[in-house]
Write an enzyme that holds these catalytic residues in place. Structure first.
Site, mmCIF file in Angstrom:
data_model
loop_
_atom_site.group_PDB
_atom_site.id
_atom_site.type_symbol
_atom_site.label_atom_id
_atom_site.label_comp_id
_atom_site.label_asym_id
_atom_site.label_seq_id
_atom_site.Cartn_x
_atom_site.Cartn_y
_atom_site.Cartn_z
ATOM 1 N N HIS A 349 -66.093 14.937 -152.435
ATOM 2 C CA HIS A 349 -65.831 14.110 -153.614
ATOM 3 C C HIS A 349 -64.722 13.101 -153.446
ATOM 4 O O HIS A 349 -64.395 12.389 -154.394
ATOM 5 C CB HIS A 349 -65.465 14.988 -154.811
ATOM 6 C CG HIS A 349 -66.643 15.599 -155.487
ATOM 7 N ND1 HIS A 349 -67.361 14.948 -156.458
ATOM 8 C CD2 HIS A 349 -67.251 16.790 -155.316
ATOM 9 C CE1 HIS A 349 -68.348 15.722 -156.876
ATOM 10 N NE2 HIS A 349 -68.306 16.851 -156.186
ATOM 11 N N LYS A 535 -60.647 7.823 -168.070
ATOM 12 C CA LYS A 535 -60.740 8.564 -166.815
ATOM 13 C C LYS A 535 -59.368 9.163 -166.526
ATOM 14 O O LYS A 535 -58.383 8.744 -167.109
ATOM 15 C CB LYS A 535 -61.183 7.654 -165.678
ATOM 16 C CG LYS A 535 -60.368 6.357 -165.574
ATOM 17 C CD LYS A 535 -60.963 5.375 -164.565
ATOM 18 C CE LYS A 535 -62.209 4.674 -165.061
ATOM 19 N NZ LYS A 535 -63.376 4.923 -164.241
ATOM 20 N N ARG A 536 -59.292 10.095 -165.611
ATOM 21 C CA ARG A 536 -58.004 10.670 -165.262
ATOM 22 C C ARG A 536 -57.036 9.561 -164.857
ATOM 23 O O ARG A 536 -57.460 8.525 -164.341
ATOM 24 C CB ARG A 536 -58.145 11.658 -164.092
ATOM 25 C CG ARG A 536 -58.682 13.020 -164.484
ATOM 26 C CD ARG A 536 -58.958 13.835 -163.253
ATOM 27 N NE ARG A 536 -59.774 13.085 -162.323
ATOM 28 C CZ ARG A 536 -59.483 12.893 -161.036
ATOM 29 N NH1 ARG A 536 -58.398 13.427 -160.508
ATOM 30 N NH2 ARG A 536 -60.292 12.187 -160.267
ATOM 31 N N LYS A 541 -57.091 4.461 -159.470
ATOM 32 C CA LYS A 541 -57.992 3.986 -160.528
ATOM 33 C C LYS A 541 -57.440 2.730 -161.218
ATOM 34 O O LYS A 541 -58.132 2.067 -161.973
ATOM 35 C CB LYS A 541 -58.249 5.098 -161.542
ATOM 36 C CG LYS A 541 -59.105 6.261 -160.995
ATOM 37 C CD LYS A 541 -59.286 7.356 -162.031
ATOM 38 C CE LYS A 541 -60.078 8.552 -161.540
ATOM 39 N NZ LYS A 541 -61.547 8.366 -161.622
ATOM 40 N N THR A 643 -68.589 8.349 -162.854
ATOM 41 C CA THR A 643 -69.752 8.623 -163.708
ATOM 42 C C THR A 643 -69.561 8.031 -165.099
ATOM 43 O O THR A 643 -70.540 7.789 -165.800
ATOM 44 C CB THR A 643 -70.040 10.140 -163.838
ATOM 45 O OG1 THR A 643 -68.819 10.819 -164.142
ATOM 46 C CG2 THR A 643 -70.645 10.688 -162.563
ATOM 47 N N LYS A 647 -72.350 6.280 -167.840
ATOM 48 C CA LYS A 647 -72.476 6.595 -169.269
ATOM 49 C C LYS A 647 -72.279 5.339 -170.113
ATOM 50 O O LYS A 647 -72.997 5.092 -171.082
ATOM 51 C CB LYS A 647 -71.420 7.621 -169.695
ATOM 52 C CG LYS A 647 -71.457 8.931 -168.957
ATOM 53 C CD LYS A 647 -70.147 9.707 -169.224
ATOM 54 C CE LYS A 647 -69.922 10.781 -168.200
ATOM 55 N NZ LYS A 647 -68.535 11.309 -168.239
#
Ligand code: PLP
Length: 805
Positions: A349, A535-536, A541, A643, A647
């Site tokens: 991952h 998101k985290r 990110k 992901t 969505k």
């Protein structure tokens, strides 16, 4: 399952409530109303559950066991109702009883058994396995508290225990008769018996009981009900005297209390390792026990059972299966090794070095002496066998054991028959860079399985307005065959449909605006652009890049009072790992600028910033249908898949993104006119890394917009900041901006300017939203899971005993 009409439902509900609580449902709390409904629903699927499990066993079907440290199922009431085909009946029945389904559903606690994408993927897969009728089970930990509950105090993240089980859990079934023992510590000795076979004896181990709690995974209107098994650590009944001190007793309970306890110290690391072995061992033991009931030769184990390890946390399943086959069942090393490799498969991952699990040999040996011996022997044989073929250098780079540490990814690759990445780009990076040495040794083990999401939860449950629109335009086949959503493309020029897309979005935005007003006391305009990053919180990110854009926009509006641009609401949801100081500083920064901006009337509401507390599945269900813009802005090459990008697309948000993870595939499906791509590509990042020439300070000095925005961090412009402003500034200027935010700054700002322009043309925007929805079908987790089943687990095509001659 038997069908039930509205009046039957009402009778059953009243009766069930009475049985459980001995008073009338009207006077109850919503938790109580939920509990009664949950038990009623459980009654409805219980016979299908038993039948599904029995059938798998009778047919001796090959089953997959998905081992995962995290599952993030979200509230299960509506999902179960939908999948049982009684969502409408129950909604109507409750309404006639004077109750609102949404209210009752909110009485369920959202189980915080996961952290982010990896856990949510596991739960989407559970739903898809059942919904495609595949024999698949989950295996994990029943955390008493799970992931922390996030609170903001003065803008700082505070972690509180999430006591999600305090009202009980209607869905789970405790199965004490299926408990197994997991051993820790002590010493092992190997002694030959009369025939010269080695026997393993354990001394002074601490034996802990693993008690399973089973939860039904209800398939979508197909009668299949699979099992999710979560283990709880307990003191063996009758052996309390072996745990005489409070500390020892707490030590047992602790194993299944928190997800990702602080691992910045030795105690925390040891606890994490205990957790990993605990659920891996319990899972493997229960799988082997099941296999033995089939009365087949051991060589059939890989024909009846697939064990999948979701990232490296369950990698100890490999030496544990070896241990059981050799020490307890008397197989030879060679036999056990063949069976283990054929049984186990692994998903990678991440390529972030700091996220690659390594354990000190000393710690492992102290906690798991026999497992450590087995790992050392796997490593010894690997080196011995591969060195003549690949030379010393390459072989040593693939060693499991090096510098006093055990590398879990290496063990997972060597001890399994399949390793997959989670998006095309990610798999290519694994093959060509991160795991290239392994690829040279085992090219056939490598494969890609792009992640997916279950459209049932992320469309049907969370966006009923869009669901109705799809049903009325393209029919209902898309619900079981998501590729059908492409049929919506035929309506791209239909003004009426485009207007409805707009209306549905507006409704969803109003729903979220109401939540924000009630829960956060912030007023946001539903006609503004809802710009979402959920998101985290992690540096790669690049939530911080989003922040830089907000500050740039703030400056622009200050300079141009009365300027005519569309309103924007920037929406964030993110938890930071408790020991990740920098991520927590960014949380504080976002909250500080939210405070500054939301209270500045001179901005004429042109920007608002909403950072929701305690982001999780339930909030995702509220935010995603309301999003206009989806922020997927990681540094290219760093996000394995993502992901939330899928969505958000399925719900009609337009993506602003770097070419990273599965967003590359979104781009391929939706086409360049319907997505906003900016920033460096993975190749450009690689080149820049290789050239070693990046100088972020130079950009800071030469680019006035960058300079102005960054100076705001250190010149007192943002009230409430303490060290955060300076530290974040330093990370970008002094420490050379590890994730290249400044390099991508200009192109990011320009992409946002284009969004401002495009949003004005409602019809074109709605058409592009429609095309995003229409192109999202391939990301259904049903397809992903079918590819895992066919290509990795081979669920349909196993050897049967007759084949054995
Ligand atoms: C989908 C989802 C994630 C994953 O988000 P990414 O943007 O892919 O990292 C994390 N948390 C929750 C609650 C989700 O639903």
């Amino acid at each position: 399952m038997q069908k039930m009409d509205v009046s039957q439902f009402k009778d059953r509900y009243k009766k069930k409530f009475q049985e459980r609580f001995a008073f009338n449902y009207e006077n109850a709390t919503k938790q109580e109303q939920f509990v009664a409904l949950g038990h009623l629903v459980k009654d409805l699927y219980s016979s299908d559950w038993k039948e599904t499990v029995d059938t798998y066993q009778e047919n001796k079907q090959k089953q997959v066991y998905y081992f995962s440290m995290e599952f993030l199922p979200g509230r299960m009431l509506k999902s179960n109702l939908l999948n049982l085909g009684i969502l409408d009946v129950v909604q109507e029945g409750l309404a006639e009883l004077g109750l609102d389904l949404d209210e009752v559903a909110s009485g369920e606690m959202d189980p915080a058994l996961g952290n982010g994408g990896l856990g949510r993927l596991a739960s989407c897969f559970m739903d898809s396995l059942a919904s495609t009728g595949l024999p698949g089970n989950g295996n994990g930990i029943r955390y008493r508290y799970g992931l922390f509950k996030q609170k903001f105090i003065d803008g700082h993240q505070i972690e509180l225990p999430e006591n999600w089980l305090r009202n009980g859990n209607v869905w789970e079934v405790r199965r004490e008769n299926k408990a197994v023992t997991v051993r820790f510590g002590g010493q092992v000795s190997l002694e030959p018996d009369n025939e010269g076979n080695m026997h393993v004896t354990y001394h002074n181990t601490q034996n802990i009981l693993a008690v399973p709690y089973d939860t039904a995974m209800v398939g979508y209107q197909n009668g299949t009900v699979n099992n999710l098994r979560l283990w709880s650590a307990e003191i063996p009944y009758g052996e309390e005297y072996l745990f005489p001190t409070e500390e020892e007793r707490n030590g047992v309970k602790q194993i299944t209390e928190y997800l990702y306890p602080d691992d910045s110290n030795y105690e925390g690391l040891l606890l994490r390792l205990k957790q990993e072995y605990f659920f891996s061992s319990a899972g493997v033991q229960s799988v082997v026990r099941y296999f033995k009931q089939l009365n087949l030769d051991w060589s059939y184990l890989p024909d009846k059972i697939a064990i999948h390890i979701n990232d490296t946390h369950p990698t100890l399943a490999i030496p544990e299966l070896m241990r059981i086959l050799m020490d307890e069942e008397g197989l030879s090393w060679e036999q056990a090794w063949e069976i283990t490799k054929k049984t186990i498969s692994y998903t990678n991952h991440t390529i972030l070095q700091e996220a690659m699990e390594r354990w000190s040999i000393d710690m492992m040996n102290l906690l798991l002496p026999r497992i450590t011996q087995i790992i050392m022997e796997i490593n010894r044989r690997h080196i011995e066998k591969k060195t003549p073929l690949y030379g010393e250098d390459l072989t040593n780079r693939t060693a499991i054991v090096a510098n006093g540490e055990i590398k879990m990814a290496n063990l997972a690759i060597i001890g399994s028959h399949s390793i997959n990445g989670v998006a095309k780009l990610h798999t290519n990076i694994l093959i060509n860079h991160t795991l290239h040495d392994f690829y040279l040794m085992y090219p056939n083990k490598f494969n890609n399985k792009t992640n997916g999401v279950t459209m049932r939860r992320w469309l049907q449950i969370s966006n009923p307005g869009l669901t109705d629109l799809l049903d009325e335009t393209i029919g209902t086949e898309w619900k079981t065959n998501a590729n059908d959503i492409i049929l919506l493309k035929a309506y791209a020029e239909d003004k009426e449909v485009l207007a409805r897309i707009d209306a549905v979005k507006l409704e969803n935005k109003k729903r979220f605006a109401k939540y924000v007003s009630e829960e956060m006391d912030i007023e946001i305009d539903p006609n503004a652009i809802f710009d979402v990053q959920i998101k985290r919180l992690h540096a790669y990110k690049r939530q911080l890049l989003n922040v830089l854009h907000i500050l740039d926009r703030y400056q622009y509006i200050k300079d141009n009072p009365g300027v005519d641009i569309p309103k924007r609401v920037f929406i964030f949801g993110a938890k930071a790992a408790p020991s990740y100081h920098y991520a927590k500083q960014i949380i504080k920064l976002i909250n500080a600028i939210a405070e500054m901006i939301n209270n500045d009337s001179s901005l004429n509401d042109l920007i608002k910033v909403v950072f929701v507390e305690n982001y999780g599945v339930s909030l995702a269900e509220l935010i995603i249908p309301a999003a206009d813009v989806s922020e997927q802005i990681s540094l290219a090459g760093k996000e394995a898949s993502g992901t939330s990008n899928m969505k958000l697309m399925a719900n009609g948000a337009l993506t602003i993104a770097t070419m990273d993870g599965a967003t590359v595939e979104i781009y391929d499906y939706v086409g360049e006119e319907n997505i906003y791509i900016f920033g460096m590509s993975n190749e450009e990042v690689q080149k820049l890394n290789a050239a070693n020439s990046y100088n972020s300070r130079e950009i800071y000095e030469k680019n006035p917009a960058v300079k102005r925005v960054l100076n705001m961090l250190i010149d007192g412009s943002i009230p409430g900041l303490e060290d955060e402003g300076q530290d974040i500034f330093d990370s970008l200027v002094k420490y050379n901006d590890e994730y290249y935010l400044l390099k991508d700054f200009d192109s990011y700002i320009n992409a946002h300017k284009q969004i401002d322009k495009d949003f004005r043309n409602r019809e074109t925007w709605n058409r592009r939203a429609l095309l995003n929805i229409a192109s999202s079908g391939p990301f259904s987790a049903d397809y992903t899971i079918e590819r895992y089943a066919d290509e990795i687990w081979k669920l349909g095509a196993q050897r049967e005993p007759e084949d054995l001659i």
